[in-house]
Design a protein around this motif. Structure first.
Motif, PDB file in Angstrom:
ATOM      1  N   GLY A  79     -77.274  33.591 -46.646  1.00  0.00           N
ATOM      2  CA  GLY A  79     -77.343  34.477 -45.772  1.00  0.00           C
ATOM      3  C   GLY A  79     -78.508  34.156 -44.685  1.00  0.00           C
ATOM      4  N   THR A  80     -79.575  35.507 -44.102  1.00  0.00           N
ATOM      5  CA  THR A  80     -80.352  34.947 -43.117  1.00  0.00           C
ATOM      6  C   THR A  80     -82.143  35.761 -43.611  1.00  0.00           C
ATOM      7  OG1 THR A  80     -80.040  36.657 -42.365  1.00  0.00           O
ATOM      8  CG2 THR A  80     -79.288  34.111 -41.235  1.00  0.00           C
TER       9      THR A  80
ATOM     10  N   PRO B 256     -73.778  36.598 -44.018  1.00  0.00           N
ATOM     11  CA  PRO B 256     -75.441  37.222 -44.037  1.00  0.00           C
ATOM     12  C   PRO B 256     -75.084  38.979 -43.902  1.00  0.00           C
ATOM     13  CG  PRO B 256     -74.809  35.561 -42.038  1.00  0.00           C
ATOM     14  CD  PRO B 256     -74.301  35.832 -42.724  1.00  0.00           C
TER      15      PRO B 256
END
Length: 458
Positions: A111-112, A84
């Motif tokens: 990712g976040t 991320p």
């Protein structure tokens, strides 16, 4: 137009599966659906400080990838390491698949919400992803919070002929004719969500240009998409959303197709399921009700916004909605689409078996002797403030719709900006959330909003 009840983009279903399933295995979409539902949360990877990875055609995958002088040679090497917040910067060069690969790069790491993973061109560079496989870029296995920005993805069209493609019209296992440019695939190991496909040049793929299958929160914006869908027997289109999936219960806008230039995409090979030319659309929203292929996802309840796009000279419609709902089609310019002689009633914008669809403030310049628009078996369809030209065959017309020459600056060179005398100026529906046009100019610039993708600059 395909027969109601049949998918207009069956093209997207098998190619992705064939690239990942061993030959001879039975493809069972209902089993895949159930498996994907158990895996909707992809593995996330933690780290303290985001990294920037560099990729160069003259690099080496034995390098660290952490500087321009120690760049990786393949995008896949970087994709296998991302966490991320990481960024992959791709330098000049041509990046190809190996003969054993089904794609140039497969993205499976997420990712976040606060730390997306971004793949983009190194500043001032123009890398090319060129392939003869099933995909140029494949986002799969629930990979989410991913951005693809400023890349050029090129398919295999230049290396085959129409005669060869016609000889392969019953061969559904040939990536040379059916390869896709950018695919976001939610049918295996989880559903990707929060994906941005921005500012890319996507062309010459025999299959689809940009496709999102069983996904949510996807933005496709600022891309140039052309010369796709020519040679596949699957009936592809330039930009397609098929069987949207609900990430959450939000009923607002979640799927966006905005500010794309889409042209010369066309189906020359009959769809194998019907033996007919049915697709080659610029944009299609297909089966968001999730009625096909044993889908267990349920109807998609989010809204889809198709806004400020420029579509011209495609084989199918400029914009098509099929077995879908909750869609706003606003301020698009559609010019001489529906080029395929086999597609009789497609029109520039088509609504087929849909519900809660709004078609507002669009320019529809018809192919001669064909429908301007087409409506069939719809409920809660709103059509208004559009401008129709070059044909009197209008399937549905709103109270404030106009039939007139839009007076483009120079359509012969694909300049669809408005002249000062255009009847489209100040005649669009007021839309408070719309602040810019296709080119990024401020809306409105006059006393009202202009119809179409361009705002006239006073």
């Amino acid at each position: 137009m395909a027969t109601p009840g049949l998918s207009l983009t069956a093209s997207l279903l098998l190619p992705c599966l064939l690239s990942t399933i061993v030959s001879g295995d039975k493809i069972n979409t209902s089993v895949l659906d159930k498996a994907s539902q158990l895996l909707t949360k992809p593995t996330l990877y933690s780290q303290t400080t985001p990294k920037t990875y560099y990729v160069s055609a003259t690099g080496s995958d034995s390098n660290t990838g952490l500087s321009t002088t120690s760049a990786f040679n393949t995008i896949q090497k970087a994709a296998n390491l991302t966490n991320p917040g990481d960024t992959v910067l791709i330098m000049n060069g041509i990046y190809k698949n190996t003969p054993s690969q089904g794609q140039v790069v497969k993205i499976t790491r997420s990712g976040t919400a606060s730390a997306w993973i971004t793949y983009k061109a190194f500043p001032g560079h123009f890398p090319k992803i060129q392939h003869n496989a099933w995909h140029g870029i494949l986002i799969q296995d629930g990979a989410s919070y991913i951005e693809i920005n400023g890349l050029e993805v090129i398919g295999n069209n230049a290396n085959i002929t129409l005669n060869y493609a016609l000889s392969q019209k019953t061969n559904t296992s040939n990536p040379l004719t059916s390869g896709n440019c950018i695919s976001i695939d939610g049918r295996k190991n989880g559903h990707p969500h929060h994906i941005r496909i921005l500012n890319n040049k996507v062309h010459d793929c025999g299959g689809g240009g940009i496709s999102a299958i069983r996904t949510d929160y996807v933005t496709i914006e600022g891309n140039e998409v052309f010369n796709n869908s020519w040679y596949s027997p699957y009936g592809n289109s330039a930009i397609s959303l098929w069987q949207n999936w609900r990430f959450d219960s939000n009923t607002g806008y979640k799927m966006f197709v905005r500010k794309n230039k889409i042209y010369n995409n066309r189906q020359y090979i009959p769809w194998f399921a019907t033996g007919k030319i049915t697709d080659g659309h610029a944009i299609i929203i297909d089966d968001s009700k999730n009625t096909q292929n044993n889908s267990t996802l349920g109807a998609y309840t989010g809204r889809t916004l198709i806004e400020n796009n420029l579509t011209y000279k495609n084989g199918g419609a400029g914009i098509t909605t099929y077995l879908s709902e909750h869609i706003d089609i606003v301020h698009n310019t559609n010019y001489l689409n529906n080029q395929s002689p086999e597609i009789i009633k497609g029109g520039q914008i088509t609504a087929n078996s849909t519900s809660d669809v709004k078609i507002l403030s669009n320019i529809l310049y018809a192919f001669p002797n064909k429908n301007v628009n087409f409506s069939w078996n719809n409920t809660n369809l709103t059509v208004n403030y559009n401008l129709y030209a070059n044909s009197t065959l209008i399937s549905v017309k709103g109270t404030n719709d106009i039939v007139a020459d839009p007076k483009f600056v120079n359509p012969s060179v694909n300049d669809f900006k408005l002249q000062s005398t255009s009847p489209a100026i100040n005649k669009g529906l007021v839309r408070t959330g719309l602040t810019s046009d296709f080119s990024g100019s401020i809306r409105p610039s006059g006393t009202g909003y202009d119809i179409g993708a361009y705002e006239y600059k006073f």
